[in-house]
Every structure is written in structure tokens, then in C-alpha cells.
Design a protein around this motif. Structure first.
Motif, PDB file in Angstrom:
ATOM      1  N   VAL A  36      -2.718   9.117   1.405  1.00 45.18           N
ATOM      2  CA  VAL A  36      -1.903  10.175   1.021  1.00 45.18           C
ATOM      3  C   VAL A  36      -1.272   9.522   1.883  1.00 45.18           C
ATOM      4  CG1 VAL A  36      -0.927  11.840   0.498  1.00 45.18           C
ATOM      5  CG2 VAL A  36      -3.275  12.233   0.139  1.00 45.18           C
ATOM      6  N   ASP A  37      -0.878   8.024   1.939  1.00 37.20           N
ATOM      7  CA  ASP A  37       0.471   7.040   2.147  1.00 37.20           C
ATOM      8  C   ASP A  37       0.310   7.541   4.209  1.00 37.20           C
ATOM      9  OD1 ASP A  37       1.275   5.856  -0.111  1.00 37.20           O
ATOM     10  OD2 ASP A  37       2.288   7.506  -0.419  1.00 37.20           O
ATOM     11  N   ARG A  38      -0.899   7.419   4.685  1.00 38.02           N
ATOM     12  CA  ARG A  38      -1.139   8.054   5.939  1.00 38.02           C
ATOM     13  C   ARG A  38      -2.557   7.285   6.394  1.00 38.02           C
ATOM     14  NH1 ARG A  38      -0.874  13.241   8.730  1.00 38.02           N
ATOM     15  NH2 ARG A  38      -0.991  11.630  10.373  1.00 38.02           N
ATOM     16  N   MET A  39      -2.143   5.978   7.252  1.00 36.31           N
ATOM     17  CA  MET A  39      -3.339   5.043   7.550  1.00 36.31           C
ATOM     18  C   MET A  39      -4.201   5.260   8.179  1.00 36.31           C
ATOM     19  SD  MET A  39      -2.379   1.678  10.395  1.00 36.31           S
ATOM     20  CE  MET A  39      -3.783   1.705  10.926  1.00 36.31           C
ATOM     21  N   PHE A  40      -5.829   5.486   7.421  1.00 34.61           N
ATOM     22  CA  PHE A  40      -6.338   5.720   8.353  1.00 34.61           C
ATOM     23  C   PHE A  40      -8.049   4.474   9.197  1.00 34.61           C
ATOM     24  CE2 PHE A  40      -8.014   6.114   4.427  1.00 34.61           C
ATOM     25  CZ  PHE A  40      -9.226   5.324   4.732  1.00 34.61           C
ATOM     26  N   ALA A  41      -7.552   3.383   8.458  1.00 36.05           N
ATOM     27  CA  ALA A  41      -8.107   1.771   9.031  1.00 36.05           C
ATOM     28  C   ALA A  41      -7.048   1.117   8.988  1.00 36.05           C
ATOM     29  CB  ALA A  41      -9.667   1.807   8.168  1.00 36.05           C
ATOM     30  N   MET A  42      -7.693  -0.487   9.252  1.00 37.88           N
ATOM     31  CA  MET A  42      -7.294  -1.555   9.061  1.00 37.88           C
ATOM     32  C   MET A  42      -8.147  -2.294   9.619  1.00 37.88           C
ATOM     33  SD  MET A  42      -3.716  -3.458  11.031  1.00 37.88           S
ATOM     34  CE  MET A  42      -4.928  -3.311  12.516  1.00 37.88           C
ATOM     35  N   THR A  43      -8.472  -3.136   9.035  1.00 37.34           N
ATOM     36  CA  THR A  43      -9.292  -4.668   9.142  1.00 37.34           C
ATOM     37  C   THR A  43      -8.206  -5.825   9.561  1.00 37.34           C
ATOM     38  OG1 THR A  43      -9.725  -5.579   6.531  1.00 37.34           O
ATOM     39  CG2 THR A  43     -11.374  -3.702   8.523  1.00 37.34           C
ATOM     40  N   THR A  44      -8.832  -6.653  10.852  1.00 39.94           N
ATOM     41  CA  THR A  44      -8.316  -7.822  10.501  1.00 39.94           C
ATOM     42  C   THR A  44      -8.368  -8.443  12.089  1.00 39.94           C
ATOM     43  OG1 THR A  44      -5.115  -8.772  11.537  1.00 39.94           O
ATOM     44  CG2 THR A  44      -7.263  -6.645  12.650  1.00 39.94           C
ATOM     45  N   GLU A  45      -8.372  -9.907  12.071  1.00 43.42           N
ATOM     46  CA  GLU A  45      -9.128 -11.003  13.486  1.00 43.42           C
ATOM     47  C   GLU A  45      -8.026 -10.468  14.572  1.00 43.42           C
ATOM     48  OE1 GLU A  45     -10.215 -14.282  12.026  1.00 43.42           O
ATOM     49  OE2 GLU A  45     -11.098 -13.656  10.277  1.00 43.42           O
ATOM     50  N   LEU A  46      -8.400 -10.902  15.551  1.00 45.04           N
ATOM     51  CA  LEU A  46      -7.977 -10.559  16.507  1.00 45.04           C
ATOM     52  C   LEU A  46      -8.835 -12.193  17.408  1.00 45.04           C
ATOM     53  CD1 LEU A  46      -5.914  -9.469  19.194  1.00 45.04           C
ATOM     54  CD2 LEU A  46      -7.997  -8.191  20.166  1.00 45.04           C
ATOM     55  N   ARG A  47      -7.680 -12.757  17.870  1.00 45.98           N
ATOM     56  CA  ARG A  47      -8.267 -13.845  18.594  1.00 45.98           C
ATOM     57  C   ARG A  47      -9.374 -14.699  17.761  1.00 45.98           C
ATOM     58  NH1 ARG A  47      -8.069 -11.058  22.124  1.00 45.98           N
ATOM     59  NH2 ARG A  47      -5.722 -10.671  23.210  1.00 45.98           N
ATOM     60  N   GLY A  48      -9.366 -14.633  15.971  1.00 46.77           N
ATOM     61  CA  GLY A  48     -10.012 -15.344  15.155  1.00 46.77           C
ATOM     62  C   GLY A  48     -11.439 -14.357  15.046  1.00 46.77           C
ATOM     63  N   VAL A  49     -11.837 -12.890  15.674  1.00 49.69           N
ATOM     64  CA  VAL A  49     -12.772 -12.237  15.774  1.00 49.69           C
ATOM     65  C   VAL A  49     -12.252 -10.703  14.759  1.00 49.69           C
ATOM     66  CG1 VAL A  49     -14.215 -10.467  17.638  1.00 49.69           C
ATOM     67  CG2 VAL A  49     -13.340 -13.064  18.492  1.00 49.69           C
ATOM     68  N   PRO A  50     -13.217 -10.998  13.899  1.00 49.97           N
ATOM     69  CA  PRO A  50     -12.714  -9.739  13.006  1.00 49.97           C
ATOM     70  C   PRO A  50     -12.888  -8.388  13.721  1.00 49.97           C
ATOM     71  CG  PRO A  50     -14.236 -11.176  11.876  1.00 49.97           C
ATOM     72  CD  PRO A  50     -14.074 -11.016  13.616  1.00 49.97           C
ATOM     73  N   ILE A  51     -11.556  -7.158  14.030  1.00 51.52           N
ATOM     74  CA  ILE A  51     -12.002  -6.064  13.993  1.00 51.52           C
ATOM     75  C   ILE A  51     -11.595  -4.989  13.264  1.00 51.52           C
ATOM     76  CG2 ILE A  51     -11.321  -7.018  16.674  1.00 51.52           C
ATOM     77  CD1 ILE A  51      -8.308  -6.059  16.647  1.00 51.52           C
ATOM     78  N   VAL A  52     -11.696  -3.370  13.592  1.00 51.39           N
ATOM     79  CA  VAL A  52     -11.243  -2.980  12.650  1.00 51.39           C
ATOM     80  C   VAL A  52     -10.836  -1.911  13.571  1.00 51.39           C
ATOM     81  CG1 VAL A  52     -12.941  -0.626  10.997  1.00 51.39           C
ATOM     82  CG2 VAL A  52     -12.998  -2.963  10.987  1.00 51.39           C
ATOM     83  N   ASN A  53      -9.837  -0.763  13.666  1.00 53.21           N
ATOM     84  CA  ASN A  53      -8.911   0.211  13.964  1.00 53.21           C
ATOM     85  C   ASN A  53      -9.338   1.283  13.279  1.00 53.21           C
ATOM     86  OD1 ASN A  53      -7.573  -1.470  15.456  1.00 53.21           O
ATOM     87  ND2 ASN A  53      -6.169  -1.144  15.371  1.00 53.21           N
ATOM     88  N   THR A  84     -11.211   1.237  18.821  1.00 52.57           N
ATOM     89  CA  THR A  84     -11.065  -0.618  18.130  1.00 52.57           C
ATOM     90  C   THR A  84     -12.490  -0.966  17.681  1.00 52.57           C
ATOM     91  OG1 THR A  84      -9.044  -1.606  18.431  1.00 52.57           O
ATOM     92  CG2 THR A  84     -10.993  -3.546  17.360  1.00 52.57           C
ATOM     93  N   LEU A  85     -13.497  -1.235  16.625  1.00 51.17           N
ATOM     94  CA  LEU A  85     -14.494  -1.877  16.554  1.00 51.17           C
ATOM     95  C   LEU A  85     -14.822  -3.794  16.805  1.00 51.17           C
ATOM     96  CD1 LEU A  85     -15.982   0.492  12.827  1.00 51.17           C
ATOM     97  CD2 LEU A  85     -16.005   0.853  16.076  1.00 51.17           C
ATOM     98  N   ALA A  86     -15.833  -3.797  17.095  1.00 43.97           N
ATOM     99  CA  ALA A  86     -15.634  -5.330  17.115  1.00 43.97           C
ATOM    100  C   ALA A  86     -16.805  -5.979  17.058  1.00 43.97           C
ATOM    101  CB  ALA A  86     -15.558  -6.333  18.900  1.00 43.97           C
ATOM    102  N   PRO A  87     -17.272  -6.692  16.392  1.00 42.96           N
ATOM    103  CA  PRO A  87     -18.773  -7.105  16.181  1.00 42.96           C
ATOM    104  C   PRO A  87     -19.844  -7.226  17.187  1.00 42.96           C
ATOM    105  CG  PRO A  87     -17.365  -9.540  15.034  1.00 42.96           C
ATOM    106  CD  PRO A  87     -16.711  -8.067  16.096  1.00 42.96           C
ATOM    107  N   GLY A  88     -21.379  -7.175  16.968  1.00 48.99           N
ATOM    108  CA  GLY A  88     -22.169  -6.791  18.102  1.00 48.99           C
ATOM    109  C   GLY A  88     -23.705  -5.615  17.745  1.00 48.99           C
TER     110      GLY A  88
END
Length: 127
Positions: A36-53, A84-88
Motif C-alpha cells: 500500500v505504497d509504504r516500503m517494507f524491504a529493499m534489495t540492492t548492493e553496497l560496495r558490490g555486496v548484495p544487501i537487504v534493508n 540490513t542483512l548481508a550474505p553469510g
């Protein structure tokens, strides 16, 4: 969990939830998941590392940051209410799915009752 799998699990889990749209308001490479137009997650990369907010209740966020090396306070977000989640190795599919669903629940609970796709306190559409 590797970064590609992390993004795949988030995408699969988030898009299966009710009333979710995926946008790219920050350009290609950053998928923003909204209910409903409100953010609850975002996937992107930070310095080449996939992350999730993800949105997270403050006490839960503190515990996750303390207990899991892959979880840090939200990158470019309110550090109290986002993680923020990072791989591991500390993340598994069930944990990521639960965190995505919890983020969705928190955002829906903050919506006016009439705009909620489901009432998280009752598990049914609002009256």
C-alpha cells in the motif's frame, strides 16, 4: 547464504505477500518492495555486496544485530527501526522469510485500518 540467494529469497517471499508492488525509485539495481505504497524491504548492493534493508521492531533489531554478524543497523535508514542483512553463514532461508514477513506485518500494522490489505492482529481483511 550467499548474496544471490539472499536476494532471491527476499523477492520470492515479499512478492507472495498481499498487496505488494516492486518499484525502482532509486534506479536500476535497487528493488523497493511496498505494501500500500509504504516500503517494507529493499534489495540492492553496497560496495558490490548484495544487501537487504528491512523494517524491524527496535528490541528485535537490537537482538539481531547483537547475535548475527550478517545483521547491522539499517544502511541509509533509521537505524532504530531498520536492519540490513548481508550474505553469510548465519542466515538461512527460514530466518530471511520470517524477517521479510515481520517487516511487512509492521508496515501493515501502521496503516490506517481501512487501507490494510489484511489486519495483522486478526489475519483477515479489515472490516
Amino acid at each position: 547464504m550467499d548474496g544471490s540467494t539472499l536476494h532471491e529469497v527476499v523477492d520470492r517471499t515479499a512478492t507472495a505477500l498481499p498487496a505488494v508492488t516492486v518499484t525502482q525509485p532509486f534506479g536500476e539495481g535497487a528493488d523497493v518492495y511496498k505494501v500500500v505504497d509504504r516500503m517494507f524491504a529493499m534489495t540492492t548492493e553496497l560496495r558490490g555486496v548484495p544487501i537487504v534493508n528491512l523494517k524491524c521492531a527496535p528490541p528485535h533489531a537490537v537482538a539481531l544485530v547483537r547475535d548475527l554478524a550478517e545483521v547491522t543497523p539499517g544502511w541509509h535508514m533509521d537505524k532504530r527501526h531498520w536492519i540490513t542483512l548481508a550474505p553469510g553463514d548465519g542466515l538461512d532461508e527460514t530466518t530471511v522469510q520470517d524477517l521479510v514477513a515481520n517487516s511487512w506485518d509492521l508496515v501493515v500494522a501502521g496503516l490506517p485500518r481501512a487501507r490494510r490489505p489484511l489486519d495483522p492482529t486478526r489475519g483477515a481483511p479489515p472490516d
